[in-house]
Write a protein that holds these residues in place. Sequence first.
Motif, PDB file in Angstrom:
ATOM      1  N   ASN A  38       0.846  -1.153   0.042  1.00  0.00           N
ATOM      2  CA  ASN A  38      -0.234  -0.005   0.111  1.00  0.00           C
ATOM      3  C   ASN A  38       0.927   1.288   0.075  1.00  0.00           C
ATOM      4  OD1 ASN A  38      -2.932   0.795   0.512  1.00  0.00           O
ATOM      5  ND2 ASN A  38      -1.598   2.171   1.682  1.00  0.00           N
ATOM      6  N   GLY A  40      -7.018  -1.934   0.930  1.00  0.00           N
ATOM      7  CA  GLY A  40      -7.841  -1.652   1.744  1.00  0.00           C
ATOM      8  C   GLY A  40      -8.823  -2.897   2.283  1.00  0.00           C
ATOM      9  N   ALA A  63      -8.496  -4.895   5.906  1.00  0.00           N
ATOM     10  CA  ALA A  63      -9.789  -4.958   6.514  1.00  0.00           C
ATOM     11  C   ALA A  63     -10.042  -6.538   7.164  1.00  0.00           C
ATOM     12  CB  ALA A  63     -10.886  -4.460   5.859  1.00  0.00           C
ATOM     13  N   ARG A  78     -15.419   0.760   4.654  1.00  0.00           N
ATOM     14  CA  ARG A  78     -14.708   1.846   5.558  1.00  0.00           C
ATOM     15  C   ARG A  78     -13.245   2.102   5.098  1.00  0.00           C
ATOM     16  NH1 ARG A  78     -16.746   2.590  11.577  1.00  0.00           N
ATOM     17  NH2 ARG A  78     -16.437   0.437  11.349  1.00  0.00           N
ATOM     18  N   ALA A  79     -12.540   0.859   5.142  1.00  0.00           N
ATOM     19  CA  ALA A  79     -11.037   0.782   4.995  1.00  0.00           C
ATOM     20  C   ALA A  79     -11.025   1.061   3.489  1.00  0.00           C
ATOM     21  CB  ALA A  79     -10.611  -0.741   5.470  1.00  0.00           C
ATOM     22  N   LEU A 107     -12.687   2.789   1.429  1.00  0.00           N
ATOM     23  CA  LEU A 107     -12.793   4.120   1.232  1.00  0.00           C
ATOM     24  C   LEU A 107     -11.902   5.179   1.728  1.00  0.00           C
ATOM     25  CD1 LEU A 107     -14.782   6.083   0.368  1.00  0.00           C
ATOM     26  CD2 LEU A 107     -16.082   6.494   2.274  1.00  0.00           C
ATOM     27  N   ARG A 108     -11.607   4.888   2.920  1.00  0.00           N
ATOM     28  CA  ARG A 108     -10.182   5.769   3.574  1.00  0.00           C
ATOM     29  C   ARG A 108      -8.991   5.349   2.714  1.00  0.00           C
ATOM     30  NH1 ARG A 108     -11.767   3.451   8.639  1.00  0.00           N
ATOM     31  NH2 ARG A 108     -10.109   1.941   8.529  1.00  0.00           N
ATOM     32  N   ASN A 109      -8.777   4.279   2.228  1.00  0.00           N
ATOM     33  CA  ASN A 109      -7.577   4.159   1.346  1.00  0.00           C
ATOM     34  C   ASN A 109      -7.618   4.802  -0.023  1.00  0.00           C
ATOM     35  OD1 ASN A 109      -5.388   2.826   2.072  1.00  0.00           O
ATOM     36  ND2 ASN A 109      -5.547   0.990   0.789  1.00  0.00           N
ATOM     37  N   ALA A 123      -9.477   7.406  -0.757  1.00  0.00           N
ATOM     38  CA  ALA A 123      -9.553   8.622  -0.564  1.00  0.00           C
ATOM     39  C   ALA A 123      -8.155   9.128  -0.155  1.00  0.00           C
ATOM     40  CB  ALA A 123     -10.404   9.035   0.625  1.00  0.00           C
ATOM     41  N   GLY A 124      -7.392   8.465   0.560  1.00  0.00           N
ATOM     42  CA  GLY A 124      -5.994   9.004   0.988  1.00  0.00           C
ATOM     43  C   GLY A 124      -5.154   9.068  -0.235  1.00  0.00           C
TER      44      GLY A 124
END
Length: 243
Positions: A36, A202, A206, A215-216, A218-220, A222-223
């Motif tokens: 990642n 992500g 997870a 959520r994982a 999406l966070r990944n 988005a970052g």
Amino acid sequence: MSDDTTVPSSRQHQEPHEGGLGNRLNRLRAAVLGANDGVVSTAGLVVGVAGATDARATLLTAGLAGLLAGSMSMAAGEYVSVSTQRDSEQAALALERTELAVAPQAELDELTALLEGKGLTPALAREVAEQLTEHDALRAHAEVELGIDPDELTSPWQAAWASFFAFTAGSLLPLLAIVLPPPDVRLPVTVVAVLAALVLCGWGSARMGDAPAGRAMLRNAAGGALAMAVTYAAGSLLGAAGV
């Protein structure tokens, strides 16, 4: 008549119980996180350079430099970190070995108390402590008191190589995505490929942590998108300024 509650023999050993499972899961998690990091850092680098120039040679040079620097940095950092952990584990085992030699009765009492704290009755805890001590006193204290498997100490070289290859594998995707397509689709191909890879990373992280995958992912994503947007904007400004 057969008992319906009997577990079929083919399923009795499906659940892993071997002592090294925790270390293997940690290495797998480190590999996913390393990949990642490789995706995000190299994507940010090449997309930033792409904001300033579309020269394939420049993009390739920047991407390779980022790949090598990042993979070596990850490997060195992991080696130092895990070496420190291994030194601490070995020091703890050495101290425990000394205590067993100097005060075996006190160590037996300590092991008994630890087993009582896990829910065993005093009599059973004493019996178990005596049997474990007779079988392998150091292993008993290492596992119950320290949470260490003497045969499965963390390996700094394994961790370093795992991080090196994971980061390299992650870095190759944005690097190839930015240099292989034609100039007019180079950037969108890279962005789509990177976001897809981050969603997959992500999901993998997870799954390993039994956390909600949505959520994982999406966070990944988005970052990664934010990192690419910031570096592209910086590259575009520098390119416009003629730097």
